[in-house]
Enzyme design. Structure first.
Site, short mmCIF file in Angstrom:
data_model
loop_
_atom_site.label_atom_id
_atom_site.label_comp_id
_atom_site.label_asym_id
_atom_site.label_seq_id
_atom_site.Cartn_x
_atom_site.Cartn_y
_atom_site.Cartn_z
N LYS A 127 -6.15 4.23 9.14
CA LYS A 127 -4.78 5.14 8.60
C LYS A 127 -5.56 6.56 8.62
O LYS A 127 -4.74 7.48 9.15
CB LYS A 127 -4.76 4.76 7.07
CG LYS A 127 -4.34 3.50 6.60
CD LYS A 127 -4.21 2.88 5.02
CE LYS A 127 -3.19 1.51 5.17
NZ LYS A 127 -3.12 1.41 4.01
N SER A 148 1.14 -1.35 0.40
CA SER A 148 -0.35 0.36 -0.34
C SER A 148 1.14 1.21 -0.25
O SER A 148 0.09 2.23 -0.12
CB SER A 148 -0.59 0.03 1.37
OG SER A 148 -0.50 0.08 2.35
#
Ligand SMILES: [Ca+2]
Ligand SMILES: [Ca+2]
Ligand SMILES: [Ca+2]
Ligand SMILES: [Ca+2]
Ligand SMILES: [Ca+2]
Ligand SMILES: [Ca+2]
Ligand SMILES: [Ca+2]
Ligand SMILES: [Ca+2]
Ligand SMILES: [Ca+2]
Ligand SMILES: [Ca+2]
Ligand SMILES: [Ca+2]
Ligand SMILES: [Ca+2]
Lengths: 194, 194, 194, 194, 194, 194
Positions: D138, D95
């Site tokens: 996140k 990611s």
């Protein structure tokens, strides 16, 4: 196609005989040359012994380019890839040594390999052919695959006793001591038309 | 986007079919060329068999540049990167061989890959297409993804029996024996506008 | 052929004596030279100690080219392959050191190795011959193989007591301290006819 | 400094968002260029998937130098080092792909990265942005760190539902499908004064 | 020969002192130079610490060629092989550092190493001599081997108390802080006659 | 000598502070330059994180040669060896980053490192100094070793509370955020007399 003889004489491909826990099998050794710088690539889930066997075949050929009518510097001008399909099946052992050598010489000399020939035998750096195991099982699979000539190490002569007569009637067993004999039996004259 | 067909014909990307414990899946094979010195990079959490399969595809193409209308020395002038997203998912096996070969030829010839085509098959150094497993599950995932043509190894013909008629109505199964047939089916003429 | 002495004086091949759990055995060390760039390849399922022993033999020879009448830059002009058949049998230990050195010098000087000579001994970078184990078992296998001269480390002299008189009658044991003595005993004059 | 936004727009450094068992975190990706010969160094205790992701980002940029206004042969003239502090913390996953690509383009074009932007997304060889996990965690860490814009994969749109309204008020979520959009959002015009 | 002092002053070989579970032992460090391109080969079943110690010795010498009267570019013109017989015995630890450095300088300057000298001590990149373990056991083995001078790290002075007086009468213990002192003690003037 | 401050200002050596299960310790970082081709060697039983930290320090310096008054192409003209004695002791972690950078800059600029200075801090590719652990234990060992100035990450300020007043009286703690500050504090002007 596997478990069958080749339908044409092939350049750069020879038929070996393998012996596994599941019995005998034929296996195709493929060689591909491309312009390059001498890299040798070995693929097909090969074990260390089989890879070393390929290197021994390769070194033998490099040291005998004159006699084999191969360009002396072929290993600097080409990359050589030896592949043994089927890629998911692990393969090991030294008995494909003469098959790999034959496929290499075929690719380097443009001489087709006779499609009806199968072979098994360890190769040494001097081109000697050393004995192998599983000749009986290998012969049965060669028979099933429709091959008609088997090149085998002379030192395995005693193992011929175990092979059924029905198989011996169909298969021509040729005992060899040196790669020179293998190449004489397996290769046709150079193919000029490519 | 995964689990769907491409929305455009892509250059340097082809759609393969994978078979895992979780069932079938489509997977995209991406090829990127950059000016370089012949390095081959393989990424996407690929297992050894899949990496060897990529090398076989690469060697086949290198040895057939004339026939494929590719610059003979492409492998000395470019670095080639083959990547299989999604990067966290482990992938292995030889069945993406023809997909990797197709994506490579596409990138090297500037010919787009037809977006409606999926494919599965092991490739050998001579360009032969060997049989694979999981054709049924792969077909279901191809159908879900909206593909309409499946290139499959001719030797897998018997596996077509297991595939539901509802799928067969929507999917065109094309049996192939050699990469030449794969490329004929999958590639469009070169894209001139880049 | 294994378990037997060579039938001819060979260039680039020497007979060593191995000692395994199964007893003693003879083993052939083969060296192949090809035009190259100085790569040293070691095959035959060799353990790390045996590979290091080969490197020590190789470095000794490189540092003594003048005395050995070898081209000083041979290691830049040739690739050297040392192989120990039978490829499926694991081999290890330093006691083949002088055999590998002898086969190397033979290949590099075109001097045949006497076919009736077997040898065992660790080699150091200064060419010294260090003691080894299993002299008794090694002698029995050398005897069975039809060898008539055994080169052995001088420091193993005490081990001669354990060897049966019947063996000592047939085998000539030559105690050596340095590779120079090994080469004097094992090598014939250069073969001019190749 | 970690857990905080950058205090200046940086060249060659971009802020990613990580998701670990301990929750979300921000992480800085640093890129250093030095005159060299094209070596790519990856440090910061990175797992294999993250390293492959860096290679994909690197290859994408190499294949798109024209469009990105980067010297076409940059990879032959510079060594590139990508480092992810804090060096003792293991990091993995795909990611950070777009963050690494952004830091690379920043270093190569001298364009600063906006200090208020954080980003997360897998990159493919064609520059596509693939979905990631842990968007909620996140986002919380990005908020804590004082970032105000989050670049996220368009395919993660559904995950926005899970994010508290209080966070959404402070953070501007920008959905992206391709790296081009990432670069448009994250990079400022080239810095001329170095 | 092991367990004994050298019978001649040797060029490129020095005597170290090892300490193992089985007690102390002497060990010979051999260095061989051949025309080459700067490759450093380390053999003798050496552990990682001992290999790193050899590299430190090598780097120290490379950085001090002027003071040591060695050709400044020796490492580009020669390949250097450091070997520690007996090849089947595992060896590790940093205490052979000064012995390896001494053998290297001997080989590079053609200065023989005094045959009656044994030594032990870790070397640093600045040539400092760091303390070691097992001085007592090492001294006993040095005594047995007939050595008469022992070079030891000055920081090990306190360990001299444990050494029996009978040993101290025969052995001259020289405390050293830097490799310069080691070389002054161990090396004879250059041998001109080769 | 370990556990003590240096007795002279050294070129190419700096004193770091380590923190292990056994408490704090000082450790010397040594850098050796030799004419070469840009190889970086790292020894001293260093763990992966410490090796990566050395690479980050190295890349930072390579990218800032102008500001640091270092030859821009030093990494192509020299081989660089970083060694951390004592060679048998395992070492790991990122906190020696600024010490390695300082020793490198010292060696490359011929500027001695002040002998009374110890330091600890992770370095990033941008030269930032990140926080570390064990400041208390490190300070105690620095005190024991006779150091008088400690360079520490500014972000570790809070850890100063735990340090006994008796230590604080003797040690001058200097908080740093960037390597520039470290170098200003630790390095003397270039030594002209070699
Ligand atoms: Ca089969
Ligand atoms: Ca020849
Ligand atoms: Ca998927
Ligand atoms: Ca062709
Ligand atoms: Ca045998
Ligand atoms: Ca000489
Ligand atoms: Ca953090
Ligand atoms: Ca382009
Ligand atoms: Ca001993
Ligand atoms: Ca100097
Ligand atoms: Ca210490
Ligand atoms: Ca600069």
């Amino acid at each position: 196609r596997y478990g069958q003889a080749e339908t044409d004489h092939q350049i750069g491909a020879a038929t070996g005989l393998a012996y596994t826990q599941a019995g005998g099998d034929t296996l195709s050794i493929e060689v591909s040359l491309s312009k390059g710088t001498g890299k040798l690539t070995l693929t097909g889930k090969l074990g260390d012994v089989m890879k070393e066997s390929a290197k021994a075949a390769f070194s033998y050929i490099r040291s005998r380019t004159d006699e084999l009518k191969i360009e002396p510097d072929f290993h600097e001008k080409y990359d050589v890839h030896i592949h043994v399909p089927e890629g998911a099946t692990p393969k090991d052992g030294p008995s494909a040594g003469i098959t790999m050598a034959t496929a290499l010489v075929s690719a380097l000399t443009n001489r087709p390999v006779r499609k009806e020939v199968g072979m098994t035998g360890e190769i040494t750096l001097r081109g000697r052919v050393l004995p192998i195991g599983g000749l009986k099982e290998k012969s049965l699979s060669a028979h099933r695959a429709g091959l008609t000539t088997i090149l085998m190490p002379a030192e395995n002569e005693k193992d011929l006793e175990e092979i059924p007569d029905s198989i011996k009637e169909d298969l021509n067993f040729v005992k060899v001591k040196h790669l020179d004999e293998v190449l004489d039996q397996a290769l046709l004259p150079p193919n000029e038309d490519e």
